[in-house]
Design an enzyme around this catalytic site. Structure first.
Site, PDB file in Angstrom:
ATOM      1  N   ASN A 225      11.220 -53.425 -60.794  1.00  0.00           N
ATOM      2  CA  ASN A 225      11.649 -53.219 -62.231  1.00  0.00           C
ATOM      3  C   ASN A 225      10.711 -53.787 -63.150  1.00  0.00           C
ATOM      4  OD1 ASN A 225      13.032 -53.240 -64.721  1.00  0.00           O
ATOM      5  ND2 ASN A 225      14.970 -53.989 -63.496  1.00  0.00           N
ATOM      6  N   ASP A 226      10.536 -55.358 -62.964  1.00  0.00           N
ATOM      7  CA  ASP A 226       9.675 -55.928 -63.730  1.00  0.00           C
ATOM      8  C   ASP A 226       8.346 -55.544 -63.598  1.00  0.00           C
ATOM      9  OD1 ASP A 226      11.853 -57.173 -65.146  1.00  0.00           O
ATOM     10  OD2 ASP A 226      11.513 -58.839 -63.612  1.00  0.00           O
TER      11      ASP A 226
END
Lengths: 480, 102
Positions: free
Chosen positions: A401-402
């Site tokens: 995600n990040d």
């Protein structure tokens, strides 16, 4: 040959084997043999250390049999527990396990320091050791104790036994005060008491150091934990080196210092990969502004069926996969590799792109993929593959995600601003496999998910991949 | 606690300095795919602290020292054995692709 000669010879052999082993560990081809070489060094050194039995001080002679029994029992217990726990730990839990073992090493160094500081003053009034001796003892003890309690907190956090982080105003001031207190007691022991402080003072010193380790680690968020573990690894190395000096043991001095410097460098490399400075990590406010500073994100998330996504990729010519920790949590590495092999059989070029902090620490994702049998020559570091995303027909993001959030490039108010990311958004089409619509580990909304050429595949990674595999297989079955 | 070899002052500093450069050189050119196993491997290496703990425990003169020594050896042994097992398990899995040969 005197026992001391055998001990000295064993230690120099151990020091050589450690350095040679570490050197071999620095290439994937020879890495396996490296740890075995270093293991022999350890075995030789530990066996030789029991020869100290024949060279103890006069004062210790009456207690010798008991002492030897204590050491032997502790050794057997420690080795069996660690062997058992190391064999059964899951690959996903490796970072916290390393943290735990590392903390134990720090604790051992602190214990040595405590024993030195608690030695009774020689009855004959003979002058003890000099200032430097006790200064190094106290410093090693301090670093070791901080490494022990800090590593335990890091372990508990990564193991999700402690959730959330401590953040309150004046935190830095409290931590600073605890550190000053610890240093003050340490200074008192060395300079005022010349290394022979009453036991309660010594206990107070170690208690303060342990508390400082806890306070220092509690405010640090989970995403930064790998850097912290690596830092404590270097700490323990330094503590071991220091106690090696105190005990006049060259094996401890060399091994400790090699790890101290190697660990420091590794920490800097990791922090650099995350675009963070080490001091930023330790005194950070990561995530504090995260929720308030969110910008508006335009667009919507567009879901797609797993089977459709799988078939599209099978007809692509180049697919780059960006795996994250979520993949490992879902235990989907094996299914992923099965899907990759199906695509490769159709002539699709498949590569893995690994962000430096994918997984829980740098290189962790590589270990998890290796566990599934993915050969390391189709796995690429971010720097080597980031330029290839624009040639890729598809980028498949699984459990990350990040590390693929374009906000890190553009949004200055984002807490992950400045972190290098995988250029997944440059691929012609991106598929993101995700359990739900939640945010990433850092609590930041991901702009990638809202882009026009991004499709979301919702579901458990394992089930999604099974659907993809089935869809591709049914295609082959019908076509030929 | 004076052992046979005397390593004080500048001799100790020489040892520390050379060891520090050695560690730096070993890690300097490592591909990041090996960072985790290498951190684990270096974690294993400082498990050598168990040797120091054994020495200190053998020289204990009070029950308190024995008790601390027990924990020192226990923790150090855990560091060494655990570090070895997990590093070996991780490194065992690294294999190149078979296809590249053909």
């Amino acid at each position: 040959m005197s026992p001391q000669f055998i001990i000295d010879a064993s230690f120099i052999a151990a020091a050589f084997l450690f350095i040679y082993g570490l050197k071999r560990m620095s290439s994937p081809v020879t890495a396996r043999s490296g740890i075995v070489v270093a293991g022999w060094g350890m075995l030789v050194a530990v066996l030789a250390s029991f020869l100290y039995y024949f060279g103890v001080t006069e004062a210790a002679k009456p207690h010798l049999l008991g002492n030897a029994a204590v050491a032997l029992i502790a050794l057997v217990l420690g080795v069996s527990w660690a062997w058992w726990s190391g064999k059964k730990v899951a690959m996903t839990a490796m970072p916290q396990m390393v943290a735990l073992y590392n903390g134990m090493g720090g604790g051992s160094a602190a214990a040595i320091a405590a024993m030195v500081l608690l030695q009774p003053v020689p009855a004959d009034g003979a002058a003890g050791h000099g200032l430097v001796h006790y200064l190094v003892t106290v410093l090693g003890g301090l670093i070791g104790a901080v490494s022990l309690s800090g590593s335990l907190i890091a372990w508990a956090k990564l193991d999700e036994r402690i959730k959330g982080t401590w953040r309150y105003t004046g935190l830095q001031a409290v931590n600073g005060a605890v550190m000053l207190l610890t240093l003050a007691i340490g200074g008192y022991i060395v300079f005022a008491m010349h290394g022979h402080a009453p036991p309660m003072v010594v206990v107070g010193f170690f208690a303060a150091a342990l508390v400082f380790g806890v306070f220092m680690t509690m405010p640090i968020g989970g995403a930064d934990m790998p850097v912290v573990i690596s830092l404590y690894n270097a700490f323990t190395g330094l503590a071991v080196g220091a106690e090696g000096y105190v005990l006049q043991n060259p094996a401890l001095m060399i091994a400790g210092m090699v790890v101290g410097s190697a660990g420091t460098l590794l920490t800097l490399l990791m922090a650099k990969a995350m675009n963070r400075s080490v001091s930023n990590v330790i005194f950070s406010n990561f995530g504090v502004t995260g929720d308030e500073a969110q910008g508006e994100i335009k667009g919507s998330m567009k879901p797609v069926e797993a089977g459709d996504a799988g078939i599209q990729m099978r007809y692509g010519s180049k697919v780059i996969i960006a795996p994250g920790y979520g993949l490992a949590v879902a235990q989907a590495q094996h299914k992923l590799y099965e899907f990759v092999k199906l695509c490769e059989a159709q002539g699709v070029e498949v590569k893995f792109a690994i962000h430096p902090v994918a997984g829980r620490m740098p290189g962790h994702m590589n270990v998890l993929l290796a566990e599934a049998g993915v050969p390391y020559d189709i796995i690429f570091d971010m720097e080597d593959i980031n330029g290839e995303f624009k040639e890729a027909d598809f980028a498949l993001v699984i459990g990350a995600n990040d590390t693929v959030n374009p906000a890190a490039r553009t949004n200055k108010s984002s807490p992950i601003y400045g972190m290098p990311i995988l250029n997944v958004d440059q691929a012609k089409q991106a598929f993101v496999v995700k359990r739900g619509q939640g945010k990433g580990y850092s609590g930041v909304e991901n702009e990638l998910f809202f882009k026009d050429n991004t499709n979301m595949v919702y579901g458990d990674a394992q089930k999604v991949l099974v659907s993809m595999i089935q869809a591709v297989k049914s295609l082959e079955g019908g076509g030929h | 606690m004076e052992a046979h070899t005397v390593l004080t002052g500048f001799i100790a500093l020489y040892i520390f300095m050379l060891a520090a450069f050695t560690g730096y050189e070993i890690i300097g050119r490592v591909p990041s795919i090996l960072h985790t196993p290498l951190m684990s491997g270096s974690n294993f290496v400082h498990g050598i602290v168990v040797v120091g703990a054994i020495y200190a425990t053998l020289n204990a003169t009070t029950t308190l020292e024995q008790a601390i020594g027990f924990f020192g050896v226990l923790l150090g042994a855990g560091n060494a054995a655990g570090g070895y097992v997990v590093t070996e398990r991780m490194l065992e899995m690294f294999k190149p692709s078979d296809k590249k040969k053909g």
